[in-house]
Design a protein around this motif. Structure first.
Motif, mmCIF file in Angstrom:
data_model
loop_
_atom_site.group_PDB
_atom_site.id
_atom_site.type_symbol
_atom_site.label_atom_id
_atom_site.label_comp_id
_atom_site.label_asym_id
_atom_site.label_seq_id
_atom_site.Cartn_x
_atom_site.Cartn_y
_atom_site.Cartn_z
ATOM 1 N N ASN A 1 -12.216 16.843 3.185
ATOM 2 C CA ASN A 1 -10.737 15.793 3.128
ATOM 3 C C ASN A 1 -9.823 16.418 3.333
ATOM 4 N N ILE A 2 -9.590 17.737 3.381
ATOM 5 C CA ILE A 2 -8.221 18.426 3.483
ATOM 6 C C ILE A 2 -8.249 18.471 5.103
ATOM 7 N N PHE B 1 -0.742 20.621 4.317
ATOM 8 C CA PHE B 1 -1.627 21.099 3.112
ATOM 9 C C PHE B 1 -1.142 20.720 1.770
ATOM 10 N N LEU C 1 -0.990 17.125 1.004
ATOM 11 C CA LEU C 1 -2.230 16.543 0.717
ATOM 12 C C LEU C 1 -2.504 16.904 -0.787
ATOM 13 N N ILE C 2 -2.393 18.109 -1.194
ATOM 14 C CA ILE C 2 -3.141 18.414 -2.556
ATOM 15 C C ILE C 2 -1.932 18.385 -3.715
ATOM 16 N N MET C 3 -0.884 18.761 -3.514
ATOM 17 C CA MET C 3 0.295 18.336 -4.561
ATOM 18 C C MET C 3 0.436 17.015 -5.066
ATOM 19 N N PRO C 4 0.521 16.798 -6.403
ATOM 20 C CA PRO C 4 1.079 15.737 -6.992
ATOM 21 C C PRO C 4 2.277 15.304 -6.824
ATOM 22 N N VAL C 5 2.652 14.063 -7.097
ATOM 23 C CA VAL C 5 3.930 13.659 -7.178
ATOM 24 C C VAL C 5 4.496 14.065 -8.383
ATOM 25 N N SER D 1 -3.336 4.748 3.951
ATOM 26 C CA SER D 1 -4.364 3.975 3.020
ATOM 27 C C SER D 1 -5.541 3.391 3.541
ATOM 28 N N LEU D 2 -5.621 3.105 4.804
ATOM 29 C CA LEU D 2 -6.716 2.514 5.724
ATOM 30 C C LEU D 2 -7.786 3.572 5.554
ATOM 31 N N ASN E 1 -8.043 5.238 2.921
ATOM 32 C CA ASN E 1 -8.445 5.452 1.533
ATOM 33 C C ASN E 1 -7.615 7.078 0.991
ATOM 34 N N TYR E 2 -6.600 7.239 1.464
ATOM 35 C CA TYR E 2 -5.696 8.350 1.305
ATOM 36 C C TYR E 2 -4.727 7.986 0.260
ATOM 37 N N GLY E 3 -4.554 8.190 -0.864
ATOM 38 C CA GLY E 3 -3.379 7.830 -1.822
ATOM 39 C C GLY E 3 -2.537 9.036 -1.753
ATOM 40 N N ASN E 4 -1.932 9.373 -3.014
ATOM 41 C CA ASN E 4 -1.153 10.439 -3.208
ATOM 42 C C ASN E 4 0.118 10.648 -2.462
ATOM 43 N N ALA E 5 0.666 9.493 -1.582
ATOM 44 C CA ALA E 5 2.110 9.663 -0.872
ATOM 45 C C ALA E 5 2.004 10.741 0.090
#
Lengths: 292, 343
Positions: free
Chosen positions: B3-4, B120, B123-127, B183-184, B186-190
């Protein structure tokens, strides 16, 4: 050096909102001046001492206007005016002060380099310029670390990252349960909340949950509604505030943080005395009203 | 892990196509006839995403459906980007051909590594910061088709959210564009809006390096200011903490650069000035004050006289309003009256 010592050890900068809190009488008033209005010179964490290095540049341009040319004069004049604007209007946010830093860096470097190049007594000006850059960098970084007091940014950098990429499924517009690194948010998502949540100016609530939240501004004590801004604490006793939250606003839960609580001590006191802590994580707190 | 890798590849592809389509525009614009400097070209390439957000703003202002707007823009940008990739690749290759010192290679390598790390983390850090959450919320509403903010309505009654930002929606709209594409998949997390910080931080350092390389003509001198630049803790945090700062600072430095190189742009100066000023305004309201003071000083210092002077600066003013200032005019007259509040 005196200013550095005074600023670093006496004032104890706590987080990035010191000047803002000082303006509202919630912090050391000296901080309002040294890290607020004069933050460009004394907020060493943000600017190092680059602003001090600019003073000789301003003096040089002022005394040698014709030599440097009108565009450079104009830009320096603009920087001076912009510095005043930041001091007056944007002092509460250190990020606005940072705007000056790249420009100061380029200008200081340019002037020092030109000075070294024109000085024929110096055998190799570029080595001196390199030495200047390295020495200044190390000094500025040292100063920044010495005067830095807040832990929030380091927490953010050191925060354990989660193998979590699509917690929000945009197509289905849901949040995957227990998918965030915040225990408070996960609890809100995992539990069926029958009421609204009173949100203490934390927009992250709306991003990670699908719940309805009453958005409160603790500094000015109002919440946003369809009818505009509505006061919460004004003209109400503590009991009346709690009754208003639970009966009128249908909020039994409060989503907040330690730093947001510090913006309104009375609201923080109400939370401590009339609410129970339901969950806590490294950033946020979730309170629920006490059952009488 | 997959995924990453996929996520970083998607980010790289999206940014490359953005810059590639910008480069295609730069190559074919009249700008090519007045400058061949790398600094100029990269400033305009970097300004293009902001221009894209202005276009999206106008399309949403005319009540076109959000999905249609983002879809068409994505097709156009990615399509022209892919079409322009050979030209962009040749340009990158020609830039690297002039590098002949290890210091420069090390700098470019470090910069590339910084971008990868930034992607990187995106991709992994939250808001987790309030300001970013505000921008991301607005960006999410745009993606979900809720464009009420474009018409000035800040209160979202269904959730109770109130957007408190006073700045033009350049940053959230640009983020919405990229995150719509994500989003197309299916990646969320801005992811995309977070990556803007690192990309523009790298651009700041890279353009500074190009500028000093041109001025000093010595590779090691070109990378020296970078030491000074990143020596402040505040700057380090600005480069790694997802926020609007790096793109805000980049756009305003572009204005300063254009003014300082006034003589090279000759007759096109006033158009270019208006364009970069407008785009700077569309990112942050602080830039509006910046632009106002800068242009005023430039107006006072100008060698032009009389009617010609007023006409030239009037043209610049039209560009400023058309490419960013219009948001603040609407806010002043029909919205929150932003200039009366805080920055």
């Amino acid at each position: 050096m005196t200013a550095l010592f005074f600023s670093a050890y006496y004032l104890k900068v706590e987080g990035e909102v010191g000047a803002d809190l000082a303006l509202r009488g919630l912090d050391n008033p000296l901080k309002l001046w040294l890290h607020g209005y004069l933050g460009q010179f004394f907020h060493f964490t943000v600017m190092g001492f680059l602003s001090w290095l600019m003073i000789p540049v301003y003096i040089y341009v002022f005394l040698n206007g014709k030599k440097v040319g009108r565009p450079v004069q104009g830009v320096l004049l603009f920087l001076a005016l912009f510095g005043v604007l930041i001091a007056v209007k944007g002092f509460f946010n250190h990020r606005y002060i940072i705007t000056l830093l790249p420009v100061y860096t380029v200008i200081v470097f340019h002037f020092v380099g030109n000075f070294l190049r024109r000085n024929t007594a110096v055998p190799n000006p570029y080595i001196l310029l390199f030495g200047f850059a390295v020495f200044t960098s190390i000094s500025v970084l040292t100063v920044s670390f010495v005067t830095h007091r807040t832990d929030s940014d380091w927490n953010a950098i050191k925060m354990k990252y989660y193998k979590w990429i699509s917690a929000r499924d945009h197509k289905k517009k849901i949040v995957k349960k227990s998918a965030t690194p915040f225990a408070t948010i996960n609890l809100l998502n995992d539990t069926t909340i029958p009421t609204s949540v009173f949100v203490n100016e934390l927009p992250i609530f709306y991003y990670y949950t699908n719940l309805k939240g009453i958005y409160y501004n603790p500094l000015y004590d109002f919440y946003y509604s369809a009818h505009g801004k509505v006061k919460l604490l004004e003209d109400r006793s503590d009991n009346e505030v709690v009754a208003y939250l639970t009966d009128s606003l249908n909020c039994r839960f409060v989503f907040t943080s330690e730093s947001k609580n510090s913006f309104n001590p009375r609201f923080a006191d109400i939370l401590q005395s009339r609410f129970d802590t339901l969950a806590k994580d490294s950033y946020y707190l979730l309170f629920v009203v006490k059952d009488d | 892990m997959i995924n990453i890798i996929v996520g970083i590849s998607l980010l790289l592809t999206l940014w490359l196509t953005l810059f590639s389509s910008a480069n295609l525009l730069c190559s074919n614009m009249v700008l090519r006839k007045i400058t061949t400097r790398h600094v100029d070209r990269w400033i305009f390439i970097a300004a293009f995403p902001v221009f894209l957000s202005v276009v999206i703003y106008y399309l949403l202002l005319f009540n076109l459906p959000a999905n249609f707007v983002f879809g068409v823009m994505a097709l156009l940008v990615i399509g022209t980007g892919i079409f322009g990739l050979p030209v962009f690749s040749r340009y990158i290759y020609s830039s690297f051909r002039h590098i002949n010192s290890r210091v420069e290679y090390a700098f470019i390598a470090a910069l590339s590594f910084f971008i990868l790390i930034s992607f990187f983390l995106s991709l992994i850090m939250p808001v987790y910061s309030n300001d970013l959450a505000e921008y991301v919320m607005l960006s999410r509403y745009f993606i979900d088709g809720n464009t009420q903010f474009i018409d000035g309505e800040r209160f979202f009654e269904n959730t109770g959210f109130y957007y408190i930002g006073l700045h033009a929606p350049g940053f959230p709209l640009l983020g919405a564009f990229g995150d719509w594409v994500f989003s197309l998949h299916n990646y969320g997390n801005a992811v995309f809006i977070k990556s803007i910080t690192g990309v523009y931080a790298a651009l700041l350092l890279f353009v500074s390096y190009l500028y000093f390389k041109k001025v000093w003509n010595r590779p090691i001198v070109a990378v020296m200011p970078i030491f000074l630049f990143i020596s402040s803790y505040g700057v380090i945090i600005s480069m790694v903490k997802f926020h609007i700062d790096t793109i805000r600072i980049f756009t305003i430095l572009a204005v300063v650069y254009v003014i300082l190189n006034k003589n090279r742009f000759s007759s096109l100066y006033y158009t270019i000035l208006g364009v970069v000023c407008g785009l700077a305004c569309f990112i942050h309201s602080l830039n509006v004050f910046f632009v106002f003071i800068l242009v005023f000083i430039d107006f006072i210092n100008s060698d032009l006289r009389g009617y010609n002077k007023f006409l030239k600066y009037f043209i610049s003013a039209l560009y400023i309003i058309g490419l960013g200032g219009i948001y603040y005019l609407l806010e002043l007259t029909f919205g929150s009256g932003w200039v009366l509040g805080e920055l």
